[in-house]
Design a protein around this motif. Structure first.
Motif, mmCIF file in Angstrom:
data_model
loop_
_atom_site.group_PDB
_atom_site.id
_atom_site.type_symbol
_atom_site.label_atom_id
_atom_site.label_comp_id
_atom_site.label_asym_id
_atom_site.label_seq_id
_atom_site.Cartn_x
_atom_site.Cartn_y
_atom_site.Cartn_z
ATOM 1 N N CYS A 66 0.796 -1.238 0.000
ATOM 2 C CA CYS A 66 0.000 0.000 0.000
ATOM 3 C C CYS A 66 0.827 1.286 0.000
ATOM 4 O O CYS A 66 0.269 2.371 0.181
ATOM 5 C CB CYS A 66 -0.970 -0.016 1.178
ATOM 6 N N HIS A 67 2.153 1.195 -0.214
ATOM 7 C CA HIS A 67 2.981 2.415 -0.231
ATOM 8 C C HIS A 67 4.244 2.120 -1.042
ATOM 9 O O HIS A 67 5.192 1.521 -0.530
ATOM 10 C CB HIS A 67 3.332 2.805 1.218
ATOM 11 N N THR A 68 4.241 2.513 -2.307
ATOM 12 C CA THR A 68 5.465 2.349 -3.100
ATOM 13 C C THR A 68 5.700 3.576 -3.980
ATOM 14 O O THR A 68 4.779 4.312 -4.312
ATOM 15 C CB THR A 68 5.437 1.111 -4.042
ATOM 16 N N HIS A 69 6.973 3.735 -4.317
ATOM 17 C CA HIS A 69 7.389 4.752 -5.295
ATOM 18 C C HIS A 69 7.999 3.953 -6.455
ATOM 19 O O HIS A 69 9.186 4.066 -6.747
ATOM 20 C CB HIS A 69 8.436 5.682 -4.698
ATOM 21 N N LEU A 70 7.204 3.085 -7.063
ATOM 22 C CA LEU A 70 7.737 2.063 -7.972
ATOM 23 C C LEU A 70 8.292 2.628 -9.274
ATOM 24 O O LEU A 70 9.183 2.041 -9.879
ATOM 25 C CB LEU A 70 6.628 1.045 -8.289
ATOM 26 N N LEU A 236 -0.204 10.718 4.160
ATOM 27 C CA LEU A 236 0.935 11.578 4.518
ATOM 28 C C LEU A 236 2.167 10.773 4.914
ATOM 29 O O LEU A 236 2.071 9.810 5.670
ATOM 30 C CB LEU A 236 0.542 12.504 5.686
ATOM 31 N N HIS A 237 3.340 11.176 4.366
ATOM 32 C CA HIS A 237 4.633 10.722 4.885
ATOM 33 C C HIS A 237 4.865 11.549 6.148
ATOM 34 O O HIS A 237 5.207 12.735 6.056
ATOM 35 C CB HIS A 237 5.748 11.015 3.893
ATOM 36 N N ALA A 238 4.664 10.947 7.284
ATOM 37 C CA ALA A 238 4.590 11.711 8.529
ATOM 38 C C ALA A 238 5.657 11.295 9.538
ATOM 39 O O ALA A 238 5.848 10.106 9.803
ATOM 40 C CB ALA A 238 3.208 11.509 9.163
ATOM 41 N N ASP A 259 2.012 7.532 7.207
ATOM 42 C CA ASP A 259 3.011 6.511 6.919
ATOM 43 C C ASP A 259 4.357 6.863 7.544
ATOM 44 O O ASP A 259 4.702 8.040 7.651
ATOM 45 C CB ASP A 259 3.150 6.362 5.405
ATOM 46 N N HIS A 260 5.104 5.851 7.948
ATOM 47 C CA HIS A 260 6.380 5.949 8.687
ATOM 48 C C HIS A 260 6.081 6.141 10.180
ATOM 49 O O HIS A 260 6.246 5.235 10.957
ATOM 50 C CB HIS A 260 7.291 7.081 8.177
ATOM 51 N N ILE A 261 5.770 7.357 10.599
ATOM 52 C CA ILE A 261 5.363 7.775 11.955
ATOM 53 C C ILE A 261 6.280 7.329 13.096
ATOM 54 O O ILE A 261 5.835 7.277 14.249
ATOM 55 C CB ILE A 261 3.897 7.375 12.286
ATOM 56 N N THR A 311 6.392 -2.008 1.475
ATOM 57 C CA THR A 311 7.813 -1.975 1.077
ATOM 58 C C THR A 311 8.388 -0.567 1.025
ATOM 59 O O THR A 311 9.596 -0.399 1.162
ATOM 60 C CB THR A 311 8.025 -2.574 -0.330
ATOM 61 N N ASP A 312 7.555 0.464 0.743
ATOM 62 C CA ASP A 312 8.075 1.811 0.457
ATOM 63 C C ASP A 312 9.046 1.751 -0.721
ATOM 64 O O ASP A 312 9.966 2.568 -0.803
ATOM 65 C CB ASP A 312 8.772 2.407 1.694
ATOM 66 N N CYS A 313 8.898 0.762 -1.590
ATOM 67 C CA CYS A 313 9.874 0.545 -2.668
ATOM 68 C C CYS A 313 10.269 1.865 -3.332
ATOM 69 O O CYS A 313 9.449 2.532 -3.959
ATOM 70 C CB CYS A 313 9.296 -0.409 -3.701
#
Ligand code: DI6
Ligand code: FE
Length: 404
Positions: A66-70, A236-238, A259-261, A311-313
């Motif tokens: 649910c979170h990638t920069h593919l 949000l990348h938080a 996300d991250h947090i 993954t945050d790929c």
């Protein structure tokens, strides 16, 4: 009437409640939906066009990243070497490397080149039972290149045999041509980039990076206001590298996820619990940047925040191509249980994408996205470091792969 596909002789982790395990299960599929799932003994009398015995294998919802920069150009292994010699991620970013170096490579790449490199990474992720992936833009940072990135993401969804959800992360970093003019760049994001991608239906959501090396809470709020006015949900990348009040800000905007947090304070976590904002934990980035600050696991559980794992790929902080490995890291690094990490890549990952009513569980009426595994118990999915126990995938009711 007859079902299209009937799977029998399997053990199912439905994820309805905990694992929601059914020890001797059957699953009936009609079109692209699950028509029936339960104990094989309770199966209604109805014929099926195709019946397949799974030989006692486990079946779970298809995995959701649910979170990638593919989609990006180039790679940053040179930066990895610099960091191993002592440079920090923030120092490299401030010196003009980091995200901005991938922006240069992504702008220089053609749409076909971006599609080809992203497809390879996607194939690796899909081999592990992945049926849905979120893909963010954020390495284009101007109208043509943000649109280009999101078009590539949409193309992956059309041809890839996987469901793609796209997110516009134009507020990811300050592009070099706006150096010292962050507010002007946020004007561009709000007045031009977001309206342009919304007009072409290129984004399903809007994200921002709220951080010392990126954008302030006020700038993020402006982006969120614009997203809301365009009818797009936000994420949000938080609080990844410092406490910017990101979790609370995300909750205030009813964000799908924060996300991250790692650095979020308890008040922010409590606000997320109230708003129903999902926490997306990214152990690959934590590991790869050798971070020390653990996410606030105990407050997350106490405030009943749903936790997803992803993954945050991306080429800078998490060149991760295995969601199963992220599940292991969720357990070993963040002390999650294997049951929590499996929920984190199914049910709660679906919620982080606003798909919780249709995806992420084995349940009648839900999408027939199923992963079949050569394992003896679900905890094995979080246990192996490498290797791939995937034995088959049903995507939208059709066989996508099958090894038995
Ligand atoms: N947080 C991350 O971990 C990635 N983006 C972000 O906002 C890193 C992206 C990169 O370093 O290229
Ligand atoms: Fe990210």
């Amino acid at each position: 009437m007859s079902w299209d596909l009937l799977l029998t002789d399997c053990r199912a982790a439905t994820m309805a409640e905990g694992y929601g395990a059914v020890e001797d299960a059957a699953v009936a599929i009609e079109g692209d939906r699950i028509a029936w799932i339960g104990n094989r003994g309770d199966l209604p009398q109805q014929s099926a066009k195709e019946t397949v015995s799974l030989g006692g294998r486990w079946i779970t919802p298809g995995l959701i990243d649910c979170h990638t920069h593919l989609v990006f150009g180039g790679e940053r292994a040179g930066e990895f070497e610099q960091r191993l010699k002592g440079a920090t991620y923030e120092e490299i970013a401030k010196a003009g490397g980091g995200i901005v170096s991938t922006v240069r490579a992504t702008r220089a790449a053609s749409e076909a080149e971006l599609l080809a490199s992203a497809k390879q990474r996607l194939a690796t992720l899909m081999a592990e039972g992945l049926t849905t992936i979120e893909i963010k833009s954020g390495y284009g940072l101007d109208v043509p290149n943000e649109r280009k990135t999101l078009r590539v993401a949409r193309a992956l969804g059309r041809e890839g045999g996987v469901t793609v959800k796209t997110t516009c992360l134009a507020a990811h970093a300050l592009p070099p041509e706006f150096a010292g003019k962050a507010d002007d760049y946020i004007d561009l994001v709000c007045n031009e980039i977001l309206p342009a991608v919304a007009a072409d239906n290129l984004a399903d959501a809007v994200d921002a990076f709220s951080e010392r090396i990126a954008f302030t809470a006020d700038q993020t709020a402006r982006v969120f206001d614009k997203a809301k006015s365009l009818g797009l949900p936000v994420k949000l990348h938080a609080d990844q590298l410092s406490d910017m009040g990101g979790a609370a800000l995300a909750a205030r905007y009813n964000a799908l996820s924060a996300d991250h947090i790692e650095f979020s304070a308890e008040a922010g976590i409590a606000a997320m619990g109230k708003a129903g904002t999902v926490a997306v934990l990214l152990p690959g980035a934590f590991f790869f940047l050798r971070e020390k600050q653990l996410p606030p696991m105990e407050p997350l559980r106490r405030h009943n925040v749903r936790i997803a794992i992803s993954t945050d790929c991306n080429p800078g902080s998490s060149p991760a191509l295995s969601l199963l490995l992220m599940m292991n890291m969720g357990c070993t690094l963040f002390r999650m249980t294997p049951e929590e990490t499996l929920a984190g890549v199914t049910k709660h990952a679906a919620a982080a994408l606003g798909m919780g009513d249709t995806h992420g569980q084995l349940r009648a009426g839900y999408a027939a996205d199923l992963a079949i595994w050569d394992i003896d118990r679900p905890a094995e999915l979080s246990y192996w470091l490498g290797g791939n126990p995937s034995a088959g995938v049903v995507q939208a009711g059709r066989w996508r792969s099958r090894t038995f």
